[in-house]
Design a protein around this motif. Sequence first.
Motif, PDB file in Angstrom:
ATOM      1  N   LYS A   1       7.311  -2.667   3.424  1.00 53.33           N
ATOM      2  CA  LYS A   1       7.476  -3.340   4.712  1.00 53.33           C
ATOM      3  C   LYS A   1       8.895  -3.150   5.253  1.00 53.33           C
ATOM      4  N   GLN A   2       9.882  -3.269   4.362  1.00 53.04           N
ATOM      5  CA  GLN A   2      11.274  -3.103   4.774  1.00 53.04           C
ATOM      6  C   GLN A   2      11.571  -1.679   5.252  1.00 53.04           C
ATOM      7  N   ASN A   3      10.769  -0.720   4.788  1.00 47.55           N
ATOM      8  CA  ASN A   3      11.013   0.683   5.134  1.00 47.55           C
ATOM      9  C   ASN A   3      10.025   1.239   6.146  1.00 47.55           C
TER      10      ASN A   3
ATOM     11  N   GLY B   1      10.149   1.188   9.215  1.00 40.92           N
ATOM     12  CA  GLY B   1      10.864   1.831  10.310  1.00 40.92           C
ATOM     13  C   GLY B   1      11.089   3.317  10.077  1.00 40.92           C
ATOM     14  N   LEU B   2      11.018   3.745   8.809  1.00 43.33           N
ATOM     15  CA  LEU B   2      11.130   5.161   8.495  1.00 43.33           C
ATOM     16  C   LEU B   2       9.896   5.920   8.997  1.00 43.33           C
ATOM     17  N   PHE B   3       8.728   5.274   8.923  1.00 41.82           N
ATOM     18  CA  PHE B   3       7.475   5.909   9.320  1.00 41.82           C
ATOM     19  C   PHE B   3       7.207   5.797  10.826  1.00 41.82           C
ATOM     20  N   HIS B   4       7.310   4.600  11.332  1.00 38.38           N
ATOM     21  CA  HIS B   4       6.943   4.336  12.730  1.00 38.38           C
ATOM     22  C   HIS B   4       8.111   4.660  13.660  1.00 38.38           C
ATOM     23  N   PRO B   5       7.871   5.399  14.761  1.00 38.78           N
ATOM     24  CA  PRO B   5       6.580   5.802  15.328  1.00 38.78           C
ATOM     25  C   PRO B   5       6.119   7.204  14.952  1.00 38.78           C
ATOM     26  N   ARG B   6       6.786   7.857  14.007  1.00 38.68           N
ATOM     27  CA  ARG B   6       6.430   9.245  13.709  1.00 38.68           C
ATOM     28  C   ARG B   6       5.097   9.368  12.984  1.00 38.68           C
ATOM     29  N   ALA B   7       4.760   8.383  12.145  1.00 38.60           N
ATOM     30  CA  ALA B   7       3.537   8.451  11.345  1.00 38.60           C
ATOM     31  C   ALA B   7       2.957   7.060  11.196  1.00 38.60           C
ATOM     32  N   ASP B   8       1.630   7.006  11.053  1.00 38.69           N
ATOM     33  CA  ASP B   8       1.010   5.732  10.705  1.00 38.69           C
ATOM     34  C   ASP B   8       0.679   5.717   9.218  1.00 38.69           C
ATOM     35  N   VAL B   9       0.430   4.532   8.681  1.00 40.63           N
ATOM     36  CA  VAL B   9       0.352   4.352   7.230  1.00 40.63           C
ATOM     37  C   VAL B   9      -0.907   3.580   6.844  1.00 40.63           C
ATOM     38  N   THR B  10      -1.652   4.147   5.908  1.00 39.74           N
ATOM     39  CA  THR B  10      -2.702   3.405   5.205  1.00 39.74           C
ATOM     40  C   THR B  10      -2.122   2.923   3.889  1.00 39.74           C
ATOM     41  N   ILE B  11      -2.232   1.639   3.624  1.00 41.42           N
ATOM     42  CA  ILE B  11      -1.750   1.075   2.369  1.00 41.42           C
ATOM     43  C   ILE B  11      -2.911   1.088   1.377  1.00 41.42           C
ATOM     44  N   ALA B  12      -2.725   1.789   0.255  1.00 39.30           N
ATOM     45  CA  ALA B  12      -3.785   1.962  -0.734  1.00 39.30           C
ATOM     46  C   ALA B  12      -3.414   1.270  -2.040  1.00 39.30           C
ATOM     47  N   LEU B  13      -4.283   0.381  -2.495  1.00 43.08           N
ATOM     48  CA  LEU B  13      -4.066  -0.304  -3.768  1.00 43.08           C
ATOM     49  C   LEU B  13      -4.626   0.565  -4.889  1.00 43.08           C
ATOM     50  N   MET B  14      -3.745   1.004  -5.787  1.00 42.64           N
ATOM     51  CA  MET B  14      -4.128   2.007  -6.779  1.00 42.64           C
ATOM     52  C   MET B  14      -4.577   1.426  -8.114  1.00 42.64           C
ATOM     53  N   GLY B  15      -4.121   0.284  -8.485  1.00 44.40           N
ATOM     54  CA  GLY B  15      -4.452  -0.265  -9.800  1.00 44.40           C
ATOM     55  C   GLY B  15      -5.303  -1.511  -9.701  1.00 44.40           C
ATOM     56  N   THR B  16      -6.405  -1.559 -10.440  1.00 42.94           N
ATOM     57  CA  THR B  16      -7.271  -2.735 -10.438  1.00 42.94           C
ATOM     58  C   THR B  16      -6.548  -3.917 -11.072  1.00 42.94           C
ATOM     59  N   PRO B  17      -6.574  -5.088 -10.448  1.00 42.29           N
ATOM     60  CA  PRO B  17      -5.930  -6.256 -11.051  1.00 42.29           C
ATOM     61  C   PRO B  17      -6.552  -6.588 -12.404  1.00 42.29           C
ATOM     62  N   PRO B  18      -5.780  -7.165 -13.334  1.00 46.28           N
ATOM     63  CA  PRO B  18      -6.364  -7.608 -14.603  1.00 46.28           C
ATOM     64  C   PRO B  18      -7.561  -8.526 -14.391  1.00 46.28           C
ATOM     65  N   ASP B  19      -7.488  -9.350 -13.353  1.00 45.94           N
ATOM     66  CA  ASP B  19      -8.630 -10.167 -12.947  1.00 45.94           C
ATOM     67  C   ASP B  19      -9.177  -9.593 -11.641  1.00 45.94           C
ATOM     68  N   PRO B  20     -10.215  -8.773 -11.707  1.00 42.99           N
ATOM     69  CA  PRO B  20     -10.721  -8.141 -10.484  1.00 42.99           C
ATOM     70  C   PRO B  20     -11.147  -9.129  -9.408  1.00 42.99           C
TER      71      PRO B  20
ATOM     72  N   GLY C   1       1.019  -7.543  12.178  1.00 43.40           N
ATOM     73  CA  GLY C   1       1.960  -7.318  13.277  1.00 43.40           C
ATOM     74  C   GLY C   1       3.020  -6.275  13.011  1.00 43.40           C
ATOM     75  N   VAL C   2       3.013  -5.664  11.816  1.00 41.29           N
ATOM     76  CA  VAL C   2       3.999  -4.619  11.512  1.00 41.29           C
ATOM     77  C   VAL C   2       3.568  -3.320  12.185  1.00 41.29           C
TER      78      VAL C   2
ATOM     79  N   LYS D   1      -9.991 -10.219   7.247  1.00 42.49           N
ATOM     80  CA  LYS D   1     -10.326 -10.474   8.649  1.00 42.49           C
ATOM     81  C   LYS D   1      -9.965 -11.899   9.073  1.00 42.49           C
ATOM     82  N   LYS D   2      -9.832 -12.806   8.113  1.00 38.05           N
ATOM     83  CA  LYS D   2      -9.363 -14.153   8.446  1.00 38.05           C
ATOM     84  C   LYS D   2      -7.920 -14.118   8.937  1.00 38.05           C
ATOM     85  N   VAL D   3      -7.178 -13.115   8.484  1.00 34.66           N
ATOM     86  CA  VAL D   3      -5.768 -12.989   8.863  1.00 34.66           C
ATOM     87  C   VAL D   3      -5.630 -12.341  10.234  1.00 34.66           C
ATOM     88  N   GLY D   4      -6.453 -11.326  10.508  1.00 33.17           N
ATOM     89  CA  GLY D   4      -6.344 -10.635  11.790  1.00 33.17           C
ATOM     90  C   GLY D   4      -7.313  -9.474  11.861  1.00 33.17           C
TER      91      GLY D   4
END
Length: 265
Positions: free
Chosen positions: A56-58, A60-79, A95-96, A127-130
Amino acid sequence: MGKTGVNIEWACPWDYVAKGLDLGIKHVRYHITGDTSGGDQGAYEDSLYFLADTLKQNMGLFHPRADVTIALMGTPPDPSSLPRIWRVLAQKFLGVPGIFGFDILNEPRLTAPEWRALASETIREIKKVGRLRCIVQTRRGEPGRLRELEGVPADMLSVHVYSPMSWSHQGLYSYPAPKALDISKLRSCLSNLKDNANAMGKPIYVGEFSGVINAPGANRWLKEAIDTFERCDFHSAYHAWCQPPAPWSAECEDRLELLKQYWRS
């Protein structure tokens, strides 16, 4: 037309990320994960939220040059914690500027009924968030499992394309090398993917596609794959923008020149 981007792992140095953006990358599937080494849920979440805050802090490095999909790579210990975790992440990124969507879990290892239920619940929490784009991947990322996601309220459905695995992963894990390219297997995979995508009626996100750098005929494979994705209006992300000598590095040999043609189109 679909957009061709790249995968970037959380450990990639920020100056190297900037180098890729300077070359024309316009979409990034950015990997975040939690510490699963000890099986501790609290440690997993603490480390995951740290990486999310760093991204989130970075942004500004991507936007507006690129958009970002955030991908969760590791399954939580409690799925079962996945819906709650993604509600927290959605609140962090609400809103970011520059967020394309949330890829809620990489290559799930659950049964089909379990994954449909968990993915649906996770989407409802987000979807409850936005009004945030939710991307749901097939189990293990396999294209042939796309129809298992029938009824999941995702905005996009996601697969990974590495067909044939014996070619794309040669020299890694238990796959022997060298292995000649059989382009017919890729064509069969893409034909089935198009048919299943049409049946599902939702946009498709090819979250990963690639072949190791020493795979014979790699540029031919990549060109056929990307041309098909773009004709079908699939978004896609090459695996990966990472520093050589990583086996998937976009910078190796003549692969970069091919990819740059699509990033800049």
